[in-house]
Structures are given as structure tokens and as C-alpha cells.
Design a protein around this motif. Structure first.
Motif, PDB file in Angstrom:
ATOM      1  N   ALA A   2     -32.138 -25.025  48.765  1.00  0.00           N
ATOM      2  CA  ALA A   2     -32.933 -24.180  49.769  1.00  0.00           C
ATOM      3  C   ALA A   2     -33.494 -23.531  49.072  1.00  0.00           C
ATOM      4  O   ALA A   2     -34.951 -22.918  48.947  1.00  0.00           O
ATOM      5  CB  ALA A   2     -32.902 -23.967  51.145  1.00  0.00           C
ATOM      6  N   LEU A   3     -32.722 -22.682  48.109  1.00  0.00           N
ATOM      7  CA  LEU A   3     -33.429 -21.065  47.665  1.00  0.00           C
ATOM      8  C   LEU A   3     -34.505 -21.662  46.691  1.00  0.00           C
ATOM      9  O   LEU A   3     -36.141 -20.928  47.022  1.00  0.00           O
ATOM     10  CB  LEU A   3     -32.770 -19.881  46.541  1.00  0.00           C
ATOM     11  N   LEU A   4     -34.274 -22.461  46.264  1.00  0.00           N
ATOM     12  CA  LEU A   4     -35.767 -23.105  44.887  1.00  0.00           C
ATOM     13  C   LEU A   4     -36.735 -23.191  46.256  1.00  0.00           C
ATOM     14  O   LEU A   4     -37.911 -23.293  45.583  1.00  0.00           O
ATOM     15  CB  LEU A   4     -35.092 -24.395  44.301  1.00  0.00           C
ATOM     16  N   ILE A   5     -37.119 -24.533  47.142  1.00  0.00           N
ATOM     17  CA  ILE A   5     -37.598 -24.934  48.421  1.00  0.00           C
ATOM     18  C   ILE A   5     -38.547 -23.697  48.512  1.00  0.00           C
ATOM     19  O   ILE A   5     -40.066 -23.623  48.535  1.00  0.00           O
ATOM     20  CB  ILE A   5     -37.620 -25.995  49.161  1.00  0.00           C
ATOM     21  N   TRP A   6     -37.786 -21.982  49.135  1.00  0.00           N
ATOM     22  CA  TRP A   6     -38.217 -21.389  49.677  1.00  0.00           C
ATOM     23  C   TRP A   6     -39.309 -20.994  48.572  1.00  0.00           C
ATOM     24  O   TRP A   6     -40.424 -19.892  48.712  1.00  0.00           O
ATOM     25  CB  TRP A   6     -37.654 -20.847  50.006  1.00  0.00           C
ATOM     26  N   PHE A  42     -37.741 -14.953  54.535  1.00  0.00           N
ATOM     27  CA  PHE A  42     -37.057 -14.928  55.689  1.00  0.00           C
ATOM     28  C   PHE A  42     -36.332 -16.371  55.917  1.00  0.00           C
ATOM     29  O   PHE A  42     -35.597 -16.857  57.008  1.00  0.00           O
ATOM     30  CB  PHE A  42     -39.170 -15.916  56.224  1.00  0.00           C
ATOM     31  N   GLY A  43     -36.343 -17.398  54.961  1.00  0.00           N
ATOM     32  CA  GLY A  43     -35.849 -18.626  55.287  1.00  0.00           C
ATOM     33  C   GLY A  43     -34.431 -18.250  54.818  1.00  0.00           C
ATOM     34  O   GLY A  43     -32.972 -18.319  55.532  1.00  0.00           O
ATOM     35  N   LEU A  44     -33.300 -16.634  54.259  1.00  0.00           N
ATOM     36  CA  LEU A  44     -31.930 -16.266  54.280  1.00  0.00           C
ATOM     37  C   LEU A  44     -31.718 -15.911  56.051  1.00  0.00           C
ATOM     38  O   LEU A  44     -30.880 -16.192  56.186  1.00  0.00           O
ATOM     39  CB  LEU A  44     -31.959 -15.306  53.705  1.00  0.00           C
ATOM     40  N   LEU A  45     -32.836 -15.704  56.248  1.00  0.00           N
ATOM     41  CA  LEU A  45     -32.690 -14.566  57.944  1.00  0.00           C
ATOM     42  C   LEU A  45     -32.521 -15.805  58.275  1.00  0.00           C
ATOM     43  O   LEU A  45     -32.287 -15.808  60.206  1.00  0.00           O
ATOM     44  CB  LEU A  45     -33.603 -13.827  58.087  1.00  0.00           C
ATOM     45  N   ILE A  46     -33.271 -16.948  58.961  1.00  0.00           N
ATOM     46  CA  ILE A  46     -33.698 -18.089  59.513  1.00  0.00           C
ATOM     47  C   ILE A  46     -31.666 -18.755  59.156  1.00  0.00           C
ATOM     48  O   ILE A  46     -31.245 -18.921  60.270  1.00  0.00           O
ATOM     49  CB  ILE A  46     -34.182 -19.251  59.424  1.00  0.00           C
ATOM     50  N   ASN A  47     -31.351 -18.901  58.034  1.00  0.00           N
ATOM     51  CA  ASN A  47     -30.546 -19.915  58.096  1.00  0.00           C
ATOM     52  C   ASN A  47     -29.192 -18.943  57.629  1.00  0.00           C
ATOM     53  O   ASN A  47     -28.090 -19.414  57.599  1.00  0.00           O
ATOM     54  CB  ASN A  47     -30.141 -20.625  57.175  1.00  0.00           C
ATOM     55  N   LEU A  48     -29.301 -17.718  58.130  1.00  0.00           N
ATOM     56  CA  LEU A  48     -27.916 -16.951  57.553  1.00  0.00           C
ATOM     57  C   LEU A  48     -27.182 -17.517  56.491  1.00  0.00           C
ATOM     58  O   LEU A  48     -26.144 -17.071  56.354  1.00  0.00           O
ATOM     59  CB  LEU A  48     -26.864 -16.669  58.580  1.00  0.00           C
ATOM     60  N   LEU A  59     -38.295 -30.076  56.222  1.00  0.00           N
ATOM     61  CA  LEU A  59     -38.102 -29.227  57.831  1.00  0.00           C
ATOM     62  C   LEU A  59     -37.684 -27.834  56.264  1.00  0.00           C
ATOM     63  O   LEU A  59     -38.118 -26.806  56.719  1.00  0.00           O
ATOM     64  CB  LEU A  59     -37.281 -29.006  58.356  1.00  0.00           C
ATOM     65  N   THR A  60     -36.909 -27.812  55.863  1.00  0.00           N
ATOM     66  CA  THR A  60     -36.704 -26.521  54.602  1.00  0.00           C
ATOM     67  C   THR A  60     -37.876 -25.365  54.140  1.00  0.00           C
ATOM     68  O   THR A  60     -38.084 -24.534  54.082  1.00  0.00           O
ATOM     69  CB  THR A  60     -35.761 -26.747  53.701  1.00  0.00           C
ATOM     70  N   GLY A  61     -38.532 -26.247  53.403  1.00  0.00           N
ATOM     71  CA  GLY A  61     -40.496 -26.051  53.037  1.00  0.00           C
ATOM     72  C   GLY A  61     -40.801 -25.251  54.465  1.00  0.00           C
ATOM     73  O   GLY A  61     -41.637 -24.132  53.472  1.00  0.00           O
ATOM     74  N   PHE A  62     -40.667 -25.977  55.633  1.00  0.00           N
ATOM     75  CA  PHE A  62     -41.200 -25.468  55.901  1.00  0.00           C
ATOM     76  C   PHE A  62     -40.959 -24.176  57.477  1.00  0.00           C
ATOM     77  O   PHE A  62     -41.979 -23.102  57.782  1.00  0.00           O
ATOM     78  CB  PHE A  62     -41.843 -26.061  58.022  1.00  0.00           C
ATOM     79  N   GLU A  63     -40.181 -23.869  56.626  1.00  0.00           N
ATOM     80  CA  GLU A  63     -39.127 -22.567  57.417  1.00  0.00           C
ATOM     81  C   GLU A  63     -39.883 -21.122  56.432  1.00  0.00           C
ATOM     82  O   GLU A  63     -40.049 -20.091  56.865  1.00  0.00           O
ATOM     83  CB  GLU A  63     -37.846 -22.709  56.680  1.00  0.00           C
ATOM     84  N   ILE A  65     -43.042 -20.945  55.631  1.00  0.00           N
ATOM     85  CA  ILE A  65     -44.689 -20.146  55.284  1.00  0.00           C
ATOM     86  C   ILE A  65     -44.498 -19.067  56.410  1.00  0.00           C
ATOM     87  O   ILE A  65     -45.396 -18.792  55.846  1.00  0.00           O
ATOM     88  CB  ILE A  65     -45.003 -21.437  56.372  1.00  0.00           C
ATOM     89  N   PRO A  66     -43.999 -19.055  57.674  1.00  0.00           N
ATOM     90  CA  PRO A  66     -44.008 -17.964  57.805  1.00  0.00           C
ATOM     91  C   PRO A  66     -43.797 -16.225  57.323  1.00  0.00           C
ATOM     92  O   PRO A  66     -44.462 -15.938  57.523  1.00  0.00           O
ATOM     93  CB  PRO A  66     -43.542 -17.636  59.000  1.00  0.00           C
ATOM     94  N   GLY A  67     -42.233 -16.644  56.283  1.00  0.00           N
ATOM     95  CA  GLY A  67     -42.177 -15.486  55.451  1.00  0.00           C
ATOM     96  C   GLY A  67     -43.209 -15.113  54.142  1.00  0.00           C
ATOM     97  O   GLY A  67     -43.311 -14.017  54.205  1.00  0.00           O
ATOM     98  N   ALA A  68     -44.279 -15.779  53.654  1.00  0.00           N
ATOM     99  CA  ALA A  68     -44.597 -15.655  52.940  1.00  0.00           C
ATOM    100  C   ALA A  68     -46.087 -15.126  53.918  1.00  0.00           C
ATOM    101  O   ALA A  68     -46.618 -14.071  53.300  1.00  0.00           O
ATOM    102  CB  ALA A  68     -44.621 -17.082  52.556  1.00  0.00           C
ATOM    103  N   LEU A  69     -46.549 -15.285  54.208  1.00  0.00           N
ATOM    104  CA  LEU A  69     -47.297 -15.115  55.134  1.00  0.00           C
ATOM    105  C   LEU A  69     -47.381 -13.275  55.367  1.00  0.00           C
ATOM    106  O   LEU A  69     -48.405 -12.844  55.454  1.00  0.00           O
ATOM    107  CB  LEU A  69     -47.947 -15.988  56.037  1.00  0.00           C
ATOM    108  N   ALA A  70     -46.287 -13.129  56.270  1.00  0.00           N
ATOM    109  CA  ALA A  70     -45.891 -12.491  56.599  1.00  0.00           C
ATOM    110  C   ALA A  70     -45.921 -10.776  55.460  1.00  0.00           C
ATOM    111  O   ALA A  70     -46.032  -9.894  55.368  1.00  0.00           O
ATOM    112  CB  ALA A  70     -44.620 -12.936  57.041  1.00  0.00           C
ATOM    113  N   GLY A  71     -45.122 -11.739  54.144  1.00  0.00           N
ATOM    114  CA  GLY A  71     -44.702 -10.778  53.424  1.00  0.00           C
ATOM    115  C   GLY A  71     -46.548 -10.961  52.474  1.00  0.00           C
ATOM    116  O   GLY A  71     -46.294  -9.280  52.112  1.00  0.00           O
ATOM    117  N   MET A  72     -46.938 -11.298  52.754  1.00  0.00           N
ATOM    118  CA  MET A  72     -47.775 -10.978  51.985  1.00  0.00           C
ATOM    119  C   MET A  72     -49.163 -10.167  52.787  1.00  0.00           C
ATOM    120  O   MET A  72     -49.708  -9.402  51.995  1.00  0.00           O
ATOM    121  CB  MET A  72     -49.022 -12.450  51.483  1.00  0.00           C
ATOM    122  N   GLY A  73     -49.070 -10.590  53.978  1.00  0.00           N
ATOM    123  CA  GLY A  73     -49.759  -9.589  55.163  1.00  0.00           C
ATOM    124  C   GLY A  73     -49.554  -7.989  54.586  1.00  0.00           C
ATOM    125  O   GLY A  73     -49.778  -7.482  54.871  1.00  0.00           O
TER     126      GLY A  73
END
Length: 93
Positions: A2-6, A42-48, A59-63, A65-73
Motif C-alpha cells: 500500500a505504501l508503494l501504491i500511495w 493521508f493513507g496512513l491516517l485512513i488505515n491507521l 481502492l488503495t490507490g484512490f485513498e 488522491i486527497p492527501g496528495a492534493l492537500a499536500g500540494m495545496g
């Protein structure tokens, strides 16, 4: 796994910053760091934690997306804030 996917999703979304004005704190490298850190955190926070290989799916890949956008924002906001403090205007491309 999952870490590789994120990481790969964050990297893929980072490639689209080439279409944006370079207002990121640290330039394109800052956007890269924001995308990677944001997607992983964000992926770590969602999955604890980091899910096992059996728990990863499409769906692991979709987790990530919000974190990457928030980080870039966040890195974008820091860059604009720094530019305003220096009295500079946005670069024209």
C-alpha cells in the motif's frame, strides 16, 4: 504494498503541476515533496498504519488522491505566502 501504491499515486498527480504557475514553496521540488508526503500521510491516517499485502485493492490507490492534493495545496499556500511577504508577484509563464 500500500505504501508503494500511495507513493506512485502521489508521484502521478505531481506530474500535473507542470500546468500550474510555479508558486510552490521550493518550486517543483516542493510540489514533489508535498505530493509524496501528503499521499503517504493521508493513507496512513485512513488505515491507521500500513495495510498488509492481502488488504490492498484498487481502492488503495484512490485513498492517496486527497492527501496528495492537500499536500500540494499546502506547499502552494506556503509559496504564495512567502512571495507576498517578499513583495513579489506571481511569475508569468
Amino acid at each position: 504494498m500500500a505504501l508503494l501504491i500511495w507513493t506512485m499515486v502521489g508521484l502521478a498527480l505531481w506530474h500535473f503541476t507542470v500546468f500550474l504557475p510555479d508558486n510552490f514553496w521550493g518550486g517543483i521540488v516542493g510540489a514533489f515533496c508535498g505530493a509524496l508526503v501528503g499521499s503517504i500521510v493521508f493513507g496512513l491516517l485512513i488505515n491507521l498504519g500500513i495495510p498488509s499485502e492481502d488488504d490492498t485493492n484498487l481502492l488503495t490507490g484512490f485513498e492517496a488522491i486527497p492527501g496528495a492534493l492537500a499536500g500540494m495545496g499546502f506547499v502552494w499556500w506556503l509559496g504564495v505566502r512567502q512571495m507576498r511577504a517578499a513583495g513579489a508577484t506571481a511569475p508569468v509563464h
